[in-house]
Design a protein around this motif. Sequence first.
Motif, PDB file in Angstrom:
ATOM      1  N   LEU A 159     -37.669 -36.597  52.321  1.00  0.00           N
ATOM      2  CA  LEU A 159     -37.684 -35.623  53.405  1.00  0.00           C
ATOM      3  C   LEU A 159     -37.534 -34.231  52.792  1.00  0.00           C
ATOM      4  CD1 LEU A 159     -37.868 -36.179  56.469  1.00  0.00           C
ATOM      5  CD2 LEU A 159     -35.384 -35.870  56.579  1.00  0.00           C
ATOM      6  N   ILE A 160     -38.621 -33.441  52.849  1.00  0.00           N
ATOM      7  CA  ILE A 160     -38.566 -32.091  52.283  1.00  0.00           C
ATOM      8  C   ILE A 160     -38.854 -31.095  53.391  1.00  0.00           C
ATOM      9  CG2 ILE A 160     -39.637 -30.483  50.643  1.00  0.00           C
ATOM     10  CD1 ILE A 160     -40.127 -32.852  48.796  1.00  0.00           C
ATOM     11  N   ASN A 161     -37.907 -30.187  53.615  1.00  0.00           N
ATOM     12  CA  ASN A 161     -37.992 -29.227  54.723  1.00  0.00           C
ATOM     13  C   ASN A 161     -38.295 -29.923  56.049  1.00  0.00           C
ATOM     14  OD1 ASN A 161     -37.562 -27.132  52.909  1.00  0.00           O
ATOM     15  ND2 ASN A 161     -39.756 -26.934  52.486  1.00  0.00           N
ATOM     16  N   GLY A 162     -37.603 -31.034  56.296  1.00  0.00           N
ATOM     17  CA  GLY A 162     -37.742 -31.746  57.555  1.00  0.00           C
ATOM     18  C   GLY A 162     -39.006 -32.584  57.664  1.00  0.00           C
ATOM     19  N   GLU A 205     -20.802 -40.192  39.986  1.00  0.00           N
ATOM     20  CA  GLU A 205     -22.203 -40.354  40.356  1.00  0.00           C
ATOM     21  C   GLU A 205     -23.071 -39.732  39.270  1.00  0.00           C
ATOM     22  OE1 GLU A 205     -22.341 -40.340  45.159  1.00  0.00           O
ATOM     23  OE2 GLU A 205     -21.863 -38.412  44.251  1.00  0.00           O
ATOM     24  N   LEU A 206     -23.654 -40.597  38.432  1.00  0.00           N
ATOM     25  CA  LEU A 206     -24.556 -40.101  37.381  1.00  0.00           C
ATOM     26  C   LEU A 206     -25.942 -39.953  38.008  1.00  0.00           C
ATOM     27  CD1 LEU A 206     -22.107 -41.524  35.887  1.00  0.00           C
ATOM     28  CD2 LEU A 206     -23.635 -41.762  33.949  1.00  0.00           C
ATOM     29  N   TRP A 207     -26.087 -38.902  38.821  1.00  0.00           N
ATOM     30  CA  TRP A 207     -27.262 -38.812  39.700  1.00  0.00           C
ATOM     31  C   TRP A 207     -28.566 -38.685  38.920  1.00  0.00           C
ATOM     32  CZ3 TRP A 207     -30.180 -34.447  39.322  1.00  0.00           C
ATOM     33  CH2 TRP A 207     -29.570 -33.279  38.883  1.00  0.00           C
ATOM     34  N   TRP A 208     -28.510 -38.061  37.712  1.00  0.00           N
ATOM     35  CA  TRP A 208     -29.739 -37.925  36.909  1.00  0.00           C
ATOM     36  C   TRP A 208     -30.187 -39.277  36.363  1.00  0.00           C
ATOM     37  CZ3 TRP A 208     -24.862 -36.350  36.129  1.00  0.00           C
ATOM     38  CH2 TRP A 208     -24.174 -36.861  35.028  1.00  0.00           C
ATOM     39  N   VAL A 209     -29.257 -40.183  36.119  1.00  0.00           N
ATOM     40  CA  VAL A 209     -29.601 -41.534  35.670  1.00  0.00           C
ATOM     41  C   VAL A 209     -30.094 -42.355  36.859  1.00  0.00           C
ATOM     42  CG1 VAL A 209     -28.766 -43.588  34.464  1.00  0.00           C
ATOM     43  CG2 VAL A 209     -27.798 -41.358  33.900  1.00  0.00           C
ATOM     44  N   ALA A 210     -29.440 -42.178  38.008  1.00  0.00           N
ATOM     45  CA  ALA A 210     -29.841 -42.887  39.227  1.00  0.00           C
ATOM     46  C   ALA A 210     -31.265 -42.503  39.623  1.00  0.00           C
ATOM     47  CB  ALA A 210     -28.871 -42.567  40.368  1.00  0.00           C
ATOM     48  N   LEU A 211     -31.578 -41.213  39.503  1.00  0.00           N
ATOM     49  CA  LEU A 211     -32.928 -40.742  39.834  1.00  0.00           C
ATOM     50  C   LEU A 211     -33.956 -41.399  38.915  1.00  0.00           C
ATOM     51  CD1 LEU A 211     -34.636 -38.725  41.546  1.00  0.00           C
ATOM     52  CD2 LEU A 211     -34.319 -37.077  39.683  1.00  0.00           C
ATOM     53  N   GLU A 212     -33.604 -41.525  37.643  1.00  0.00           N
ATOM     54  CA  GLU A 212     -34.497 -42.200  36.680  1.00  0.00           C
ATOM     55  C   GLU A 212     -34.745 -43.646  37.126  1.00  0.00           C
ATOM     56  OE1 GLU A 212     -33.353 -41.862  32.519  1.00  0.00           O
ATOM     57  OE2 GLU A 212     -34.367 -43.736  32.001  1.00  0.00           O
ATOM     58  N   ALA A 213     -33.682 -44.328  37.552  1.00  0.00           N
ATOM     59  CA  ALA A 213     -33.816 -45.729  37.970  1.00  0.00           C
ATOM     60  C   ALA A 213     -34.684 -45.859  39.219  1.00  0.00           C
ATOM     61  CB  ALA A 213     -32.431 -46.326  38.216  1.00  0.00           C
ATOM     62  N   VAL A 214     -34.517 -44.911  40.158  1.00  0.00           N
ATOM     63  CA  VAL A 214     -35.322 -44.946  41.387  1.00  0.00           C
ATOM     64  C   VAL A 214     -36.800 -44.819  41.043  1.00  0.00           C
ATOM     65  CG1 VAL A 214     -35.918 -43.635  43.482  1.00  0.00           C
ATOM     66  CG2 VAL A 214     -33.503 -44.091  42.946  1.00  0.00           C
ATOM     67  N   VAL A 215     -37.124 -43.856  40.192  1.00  0.00           N
ATOM     68  CA  VAL A 215     -38.530 -43.614  39.837  1.00  0.00           C
ATOM     69  C   VAL A 215     -39.073 -44.772  38.989  1.00  0.00           C
ATOM     70  CG1 VAL A 215     -40.126 -42.056  38.632  1.00  0.00           C
ATOM     71  CG2 VAL A 215     -38.264 -41.105  40.010  1.00  0.00           C
ATOM     72  N   THR A 248     -29.022 -36.189  48.656  1.00  0.00           N
ATOM     73  CA  THR A 248     -30.431 -36.567  48.465  1.00  0.00           C
ATOM     74  C   THR A 248     -30.533 -37.781  47.536  1.00  0.00           C
ATOM     75  OG1 THR A 248     -31.011 -34.249  48.714  1.00  0.00           O
ATOM     76  CG2 THR A 248     -32.706 -35.695  47.806  1.00  0.00           C
ATOM     77  N   VAL A 249     -29.782 -37.760  46.421  1.00  0.00           N
ATOM     78  CA  VAL A 249     -29.878 -38.880  45.478  1.00  0.00           C
ATOM     79  C   VAL A 249     -29.262 -40.145  46.082  1.00  0.00           C
ATOM     80  CG1 VAL A 249     -29.316 -39.700  43.158  1.00  0.00           C
ATOM     81  CG2 VAL A 249     -29.931 -37.307  43.501  1.00  0.00           C
ATOM     82  N   ARG A 250     -28.150 -39.976  46.821  1.00  0.00           N
ATOM     83  CA  ARG A 250     -27.552 -41.155  47.495  1.00  0.00           C
ATOM     84  C   ARG A 250     -28.565 -41.797  48.446  1.00  0.00           C
ATOM     85  NH1 ARG A 250     -22.590 -37.989  49.325  1.00  0.00           N
ATOM     86  NH2 ARG A 250     -21.627 -37.695  47.284  1.00  0.00           N
ATOM     87  N   ASP A 251     -29.284 -40.952  49.215  1.00  0.00           N
ATOM     88  CA  ASP A 251     -30.281 -41.471  50.154  1.00  0.00           C
ATOM     89  C   ASP A 251     -31.396 -42.207  49.418  1.00  0.00           C
ATOM     90  OD1 ASP A 251     -28.828 -40.437  52.190  1.00  0.00           O
ATOM     91  OD2 ASP A 251     -30.185 -38.766  52.656  1.00  0.00           O
ATOM     92  N   LEU A 252     -31.861 -41.612  48.309  1.00  0.00           N
ATOM     93  CA  LEU A 252     -32.914 -42.273  47.520  1.00  0.00           C
ATOM     94  C   LEU A 252     -32.424 -43.620  47.003  1.00  0.00           C
ATOM     95  CD1 LEU A 252     -34.398 -39.296  45.436  1.00  0.00           C
ATOM     96  CD2 LEU A 252     -35.637 -40.705  47.099  1.00  0.00           C
ATOM     97  N   CYS A 253     -31.195 -43.649  46.505  1.00  0.00           N
ATOM     98  CA  CYS A 253     -30.632 -44.902  45.971  1.00  0.00           C
ATOM     99  C   CYS A 253     -30.563 -45.964  47.064  1.00  0.00           C
ATOM    100  CB  CYS A 253     -29.247 -44.661  45.382  1.00  0.00           C
ATOM    101  SG  CYS A 253     -29.308 -43.829  43.800  1.00  0.00           S
ATOM    102  N   ALA A 254     -30.117 -45.555  48.256  1.00  0.00           N
ATOM    103  CA  ALA A 254     -29.995 -46.503  49.367  1.00  0.00           C
ATOM    104  C   ALA A 254     -31.372 -47.028  49.765  1.00  0.00           C
ATOM    105  CB  ALA A 254     -29.307 -45.826  50.561  1.00  0.00           C
ATOM    106  N   THR A 255     -32.358 -46.134  49.823  1.00  0.00           N
ATOM    107  CA  THR A 255     -33.704 -46.528  50.247  1.00  0.00           C
ATOM    108  C   THR A 255     -34.376 -47.445  49.226  1.00  0.00           C
ATOM    109  OG1 THR A 255     -33.883 -44.373  51.298  1.00  0.00           O
ATOM    110  CG2 THR A 255     -35.923 -45.633  51.088  1.00  0.00           C
ATOM    111  N   TYR A 256     -34.176 -47.143  47.927  1.00  0.00           N
ATOM    112  CA  TYR A 256     -34.927 -47.871  46.904  1.00  0.00           C
ATOM    113  C   TYR A 256     -34.075 -48.897  46.160  1.00  0.00           C
ATOM    114  CZ  TYR A 256     -38.502 -44.707  48.280  1.00  0.00           C
ATOM    115  OH  TYR A 256     -39.411 -44.037  49.054  1.00  0.00           O
ATOM    116  N   GLY A 257     -32.931 -49.236  46.716  1.00  0.00           N
ATOM    117  CA  GLY A 257     -32.137 -50.336  46.200  1.00  0.00           C
ATOM    118  C   GLY A 257     -31.559 -50.108  44.808  1.00  0.00           C
ATOM    119  N   VAL A 258     -31.063 -48.908  44.578  1.00  0.00           N
ATOM    120  CA  VAL A 258     -30.417 -48.619  43.292  1.00  0.00           C
ATOM    121  C   VAL A 258     -28.916 -48.445  43.529  1.00  0.00           C
ATOM    122  CG1 VAL A 258     -30.150 -46.834  41.510  1.00  0.00           C
ATOM    123  CG2 VAL A 258     -32.442 -47.618  42.178  1.00  0.00           C
TER     124      VAL A 258
END
Length: 350
Positions: free
Chosen positions: A152-155, A133-143, A191-201
């Motif tokens: 979701l931050i602190n609930g 999981e290259l999560w730093w690259v995945a985060l770049e793709a999401v953004v 957190t990154v897996r959830d972002l990827c799932a939500t934003y189609g990455v």
Amino acid sequence: MKKTIIRTGLETLYFSGMHHWLRPFVGGVGAILTLHHVRPPRPEAFQPNRLLEVSPVFFEGLLRRLKRRRVDVISLDEMHRRFIDGDFKRRFVCITFDDGYKDVLRWAYPLLKKYELPFAMYIPTSFPDRLGELWWVALEAVVAKSSRIGLLINGKQQFFECRSVREKWELYEALYGYLRSMKTEDEVRKTVRDLCATYGVDMASFCRDLCMTWEEIAEMAADPLCTIGAHTVNHPMLMKVPSEDAARAEMEMSRSVLEAALGKRPEHLAYPVGDPTSAGQREFRIAAELGFKTAVTTRPGVLFKAHRDHLMALPRISVNGEFQQQRYLKVLMSGAGTAMWNGFRRVNAA
Ligand SMILES: [Zn+2]
């Protein structure tokens, strides 16, 4: 902010010529260089991970400079021998690549062969296994592909605008900092897996597209110029793996998998991410217990004789895309830049 300060510091050092008279004091006995990607520059304006890459032209300039300098470019085994024998007659440099990217095979390897320079590659085994999981690259793709991101931050669900290039850079920096501040690697991944799932990455695609296959790694490993080192299985920040057994298994299993795949047991290790929040005393002790000859961090610095007693916590000099100019590197390798950074402490292995 920090980047600007460092850059200004280096400019000052270079232009004042201060590094010349500092050299005998801070120069040390050698340096280990860290590289990630070597590939031609891409046109996109939003490239928050650009600091992990240099261009083939820059890389060749670096190799040419190393050939010209009165410095030996040596393998990690030879570096280890020099430390053990106390053989510091000549300054040395080791060239290391982290993560095993395809572009290293395509762009860097032909140049390393051309100049006949030894190098090392630290491989996280889940990358060629295509489970990494290259999560730093995945985060770049999401953004990159979104104009608004919810998290979701602190609930509490919070939303962030990221329409403009500037907003994207700022949001990436903020999210990256937020992820790096998390206490466990599991939280970061979730957190990154959830972002990827939500934003189609598709997180798995980065491993497939960017990382070498086992066949490609084997091709390089067969070259006597190449040393393959361990870099864990899943590339976690080891200090954020709460269980010591799990952290140990990451290091030990990666060595076994590499040995099984390539027929040679790796004797050198790099801690993933490798800064003081990712590798500390526990990791240094485990690496020693596992019998690695050397283990490298990403703590910035050149090598001193005293590092003989800290072979599990060696510093490296990052050949960084943000400082992609030969004059910066000259200063960094003189040790002057990192000595300022380290407050003139020689060994930073606490
Ligand atoms: Zn890495």
